[in-house]
Structure formats: structure tokens, C-alpha cells
Design an enzyme around this catalytic site. Sequence first.
Site, PDB file in Angstrom:
ATOM      1  N   MET A 189      13.407  -2.059  -8.279  1.00 48.88           N
ATOM      2  CA  MET A 189      13.182  -0.707  -8.921  1.00 48.88           C
ATOM      3  C   MET A 189      13.200   0.255  -7.239  1.00 48.88           C
ATOM      4  SD  MET A 189      10.006  -1.307 -11.307  1.00 48.88           S
ATOM      5  CE  MET A 189       9.587  -2.935 -10.646  1.00 48.88           C
TER       6      MET A 189
ATOM      7  N   ILE B 221       6.718  -8.115  -8.788  1.00 48.05           N
ATOM      8  CA  ILE B 221       6.890  -8.615  -7.375  1.00 48.05           C
ATOM      9  C   ILE B 221       6.763  -7.411  -6.558  1.00 48.05           C
ATOM     10  CG2 ILE B 221       8.050  -9.868  -5.703  1.00 48.05           C
ATOM     11  CD1 ILE B 221       9.767 -11.206  -8.068  1.00 48.05           C
TER      12      ILE B 221
ATOM     13  N   GLY C 287       7.885   0.995  -5.008  1.00 42.82           N
ATOM     14  CA  GLY C 287       8.858  -0.044  -4.703  1.00 42.82           C
ATOM     15  C   GLY C 287       8.403  -1.380  -4.937  1.00 42.82           C
ATOM     16  N   SER C 288       9.593  -2.063  -5.698  1.00 47.32           N
ATOM     17  CA  SER C 288       8.884  -3.402  -6.112  1.00 47.32           C
ATOM     18  C   SER C 288      10.446  -4.028  -6.939  1.00 47.32           C
ATOM     19  CB  SER C 288       7.901  -3.438  -7.092  1.00 47.32           C
ATOM     20  OG  SER C 288       8.100  -2.144  -7.867  1.00 47.32           O
ATOM     21  N   ARG C 289       9.922  -5.321  -7.754  1.00 43.06           N
ATOM     22  CA  ARG C 289      11.051  -5.698  -8.436  1.00 43.06           C
ATOM     23  C   ARG C 289      10.289  -6.598  -9.676  1.00 43.06           C
ATOM     24  NH1 ARG C 289      13.624 -10.668  -5.734  1.00 43.06           N
ATOM     25  NH2 ARG C 289      13.026 -12.213  -7.588  1.00 43.06           N
TER      26      ARG C 289
END
Length: 209
Positions: free
Chosen positions: A92, A144, A174-176
Site C-alpha cells: 500500500m 506489516i 505506508g505498509s503491506r
Amino acid sequence: MASLPARLSAAVPRQFAPSTRRYALPPAILAVLLSVFVPPLGLLFIAVTLFVLWFFRDPERVAPDSGFVSPADGRVSVIRREDDRVRVGVFMNVTNVHVNRAPADATVESVTHRPGAHKPAFSKDSERNERVDVDCGEFEVSLIAGAFARRIHPYVEDGVSLERGQRIGHIAFGSRADVLLPERFDATDVCVKKGQRVRAGETVVARQS
């Protein structure tokens, strides 16, 4: 028995993620104060407030009737086999909705927070990042953190029954989000490719015929 807030986490329509106020209120207050004394700075903080509201938007989604759906908006960044399982990860960026959703119907067996680093979520080093793992028995969802993300906000807890596309949490800035598919799935069951854009709760990432 699951708590009422957890049971209602996806059922109550809303436009913004639950922690929006925490991030939007400070710049909004500064915007009001500075608009009186230093108007240019006041305009700057109005812009910051609007950005935070836009970033934490939480649009409604309509899940398909079958298949494992993407846990996040963004681009597919990971498709790999781990022992006898297949992992699909979605990165993302700052323009994506950061509310995460359940890939399939399930009951949450455990929610585990694991401290770690804050490397860019698209890098290989992100495997050691801070994360929250939502174990749903047959499959697992991992939220994450990225380089700027410092807060992962799970909405669910042990024992909660999930429906496909239900909101399960969000990550700030901001991440996954990954889904580790059930053992019965293999690479041929994955319906997406690396780099493909997906939408949380709507895009099918894996399906068995």
C-alpha cells in the site's frame, strides 16, 4: 464471546478509519489557531488536516461470493511459496486506502503483535518489520508496518467470526498486507500477478476451480 466493538467493526457504515481523530485533530486545532495569528501557516495546517482525512478514508466495498479476496488496496508485491503454503502480499502506498479486510469467511484463532523494524514495506528487509498476524486457522493475514508506519490497528480479536471482505484493521502511513493461503492452494490457484492493482475486499487473489 467477541466484544461488541469487534463484532460491529465491519457492520457499521463509516467514511473514515476509527483512529482518524487521533491524527486529524492536532493539525485541525493548529489550523484554527494559526489562521488567526499566522494565516499562511493556518492554510498549511488546513491542508494537512484535509490530507489526513483523505488518507484515512474508508469506502464501502462489495465482496464477491467466492474466492480469497485481497486484504488491501495497492499493488501485488509478493507471490511466493513458503514450505507448503503460498503467500500473496499487497503493498500500500500513500495514495491507497489503508483499511484492511478479511480474505475469506473464518473464525479468528489468535491476533499476535510482533515488534520489529520499520524498513520500506516493498523491500525484502520488510520481513523483519513490526507486524500483526491474524491467524484464521486455514489461512493467516499479516499486517506489516512500513518505513513511516508506526501504528497497526487491528479491529478483531480471538474468537471473532469474519465474513469475506469484513474490515479487520488498518495501518497508518505506508505498509503491506499479506495473506498466507490454505495448504490446499498452490501457485496455479493464484488469480493475480506481481504489479497488478487490487482492491481490498473485492479483487479475488486466489480461487480453486
